[in-house]
Write a protein that holds these residues in place. Structure first.
Motif, PDB file in Angstrom:
ATOM      1  N   THR A  94      25.363  82.440  32.665  1.00 52.53           N
ATOM      2  CA  THR A  94      24.520  82.483  33.865  1.00 52.53           C
ATOM      3  C   THR A  94      23.064  82.256  33.498  1.00 52.53           C
ATOM      4  N   HIS A  95      22.638  82.856  32.387  1.00 51.77           N
ATOM      5  CA  HIS A  95      21.277  82.650  31.904  1.00 51.77           C
ATOM      6  C   HIS A  95      21.051  81.178  31.549  1.00 51.77           C
ATOM      7  N   LEU A  96      22.025  80.608  30.857  1.00 49.73           N
ATOM      8  CA  LEU A  96      21.937  79.191  30.494  1.00 49.73           C
ATOM      9  C   LEU A  96      21.891  78.316  31.744  1.00 49.73           C
ATOM     10  N   ALA A  97      22.699  78.669  32.742  1.00 52.29           N
ATOM     11  CA  ALA A  97      22.719  77.901  33.990  1.00 52.29           C
ATOM     12  C   ALA A  97      21.363  77.948  34.684  1.00 52.29           C
ATOM     13  N   SER A  98      20.700  79.097  34.639  1.00 48.98           N
ATOM     14  CA  SER A  98      19.384  79.216  35.278  1.00 48.98           C
ATOM     15  C   SER A  98      18.373  78.271  34.633  1.00 48.98           C
TER      16      SER A  98
ATOM     17  N   ILE B  50      24.096  94.311  32.462  1.00 48.36           N
ATOM     18  CA  ILE B  50      24.280  95.743  32.717  1.00 48.36           C
ATOM     19  C   ILE B  50      25.764  96.086  32.687  1.00 48.36           C
ATOM     20  N   LEU B  51      26.594  95.230  33.285  1.00 48.16           N
ATOM     21  CA  LEU B  51      28.048  95.439  33.224  1.00 48.16           C
ATOM     22  C   LEU B  51      28.540  95.372  31.777  1.00 48.16           C
ATOM     23  N   ASN B  52      27.949  94.481  30.984  1.00 47.17           N
ATOM     24  CA  ASN B  52      28.287  94.380  29.566  1.00 47.17           C
ATOM     25  C   ASN B  52      27.973  95.676  28.833  1.00 47.17           C
ATOM     26  N   TRP B  53      26.810  96.279  29.131  1.00 42.22           N
ATOM     27  CA  TRP B  53      26.437  97.534  28.480  1.00 42.22           C
ATOM     28  C   TRP B  53      27.361  98.674  28.893  1.00 42.22           C
TER      29      TRP B  53
ATOM     30  N   MET C  50      31.594  90.495  21.551  1.00 42.73           N
ATOM     31  CA  MET C  50      31.584  89.612  22.718  1.00 42.73           C
ATOM     32  C   MET C  50      32.657  90.057  23.707  1.00 42.73           C
ATOM     33  N   ASN C  51      32.310  90.107  24.977  1.00 40.15           N
ATOM     34  CA  ASN C  51      33.261  90.423  26.038  1.00 40.15           C
ATOM     35  C   ASN C  51      32.964  89.513  27.218  1.00 40.15           C
ATOM     36  N   ILE C  52      33.801  89.578  28.239  1.00 40.91           N
ATOM     37  CA  ILE C  52      33.691  88.663  29.368  1.00 40.91           C
ATOM     38  C   ILE C  52      32.356  88.816  30.102  1.00 40.91           C
ATOM     39  N   PHE C  53      31.829  90.055  30.170  1.00 37.97           N
ATOM     40  CA  PHE C  53      30.567  90.271  30.874  1.00 37.97           C
ATOM     41  C   PHE C  53      29.393  89.684  30.091  1.00 37.97           C
ATOM     42  N   ARG C  54      29.420  89.841  28.781  1.00 41.52           N
ATOM     43  CA  ARG C  54      28.369  89.269  27.933  1.00 41.52           C
ATOM     44  C   ARG C  54      28.410  87.745  27.998  1.00 41.52           C
TER      45      ARG C  54
END
Length: 215
Positions: free
Chosen positions: A11-15, A165-168, A1-5
């Motif tokens: 963000t996905h949950l918010a959508s 993508i930033l997470n990857w 887990m990192n900040i981007f993930r």
């Protein structure tokens, strides 16, 4: 887990919460594609079958259950809720979404990391998620009627992919042997599909005008 993930997950949950807020509170699904929501239900159902066979963490299990429950709830609301279903634009939401399912399944059978039942279904979910937004984008181009909540929903969905993508990229440089070409390519294709929407979204925000996509 990192900040981007983590930011991507939130963000996905918010959508999802924005869409549920629109449907449950306003009792309207105007501008929302049932075809896209059905594809997302298939995506989560096939991706999260491993919830029955393995346990990663409480957070992981919770998020899987949330996305499974919310996706099927949205489909149910749009199909069967008396008030909500009356606001669904069947005449405009005519994208033949089932034609996306078989090619994605065949591609998953041909190109995968490991030929097992769960792995092929997981790969299939990646391919299908990459194109699941197409019926929604086509609907918006046809109706050109994008309310604030629908626009925010799609913006957050696109933002979630961008953050992943930033997470990857982060994991590629910080974790040895982190290479997942299938995930990367599918995610990149999905993100590119949002490019046109993002352009008009920021244009409307900059000019303080109602969001409209070109017909």
């Amino acid at each position: 887990m990192n900040i981007f993930r983590l930011a991507g997950d939130m963000t996905h949950l918010a959508s999802v919460l924005v869409l549920l807020l629109k449907i449950h509170t306003i009792k309207s699904c105007a501008g929302v594609s049932l075809k896209t929501q059905e594809l997302y239900a298939i995506v989560f159902a096939t991706r999260y079958l491993d919830i029955l066979t393995s346990f990663v963490s409480v957070y992981n299990t919770f998020m899987k259950l949330v996305f499974l429950g919310s996706s099927f709830s949205i489909v149910w609301y749009m199909r069967y809720h008396k008030a909500v279903q009356r606001t669904y634009d069947r005449e405009q939401d005519t994208f033949r979404h089932w034609f996306l399912v078989l090619p994605c399944l065949l591609l998953a059978l041909l190109i995968h990391e490991k030929f097992t039942f769960l792995e092929v279904l997981w790969t299939f979910s990646l391919y299908l998620e990459a194109v699941a937004i197409l019926p929604q984008l086509v609907l918006l181009q046809r109706t050109r009627n994008i309310d604030n909540l629908t626009g925010q929903y799609i913006f957050l969905l696109g933002g979630y992919r961008g953050l992943y993508i930033l997470n990857w990229i982060y994991r590629y440089f910080t974790e040895p042997h982190f290479v997942h070409w299938i995930t990367w390519i599918a995610g990149l294709v999905q993100t590119l599909l949002y490019a046109d929407f993002f352009y008009y979204y920021f244009l409307s925000w900059k000019n303080n005008k109602k969001l409209q996509l070109p017909a």
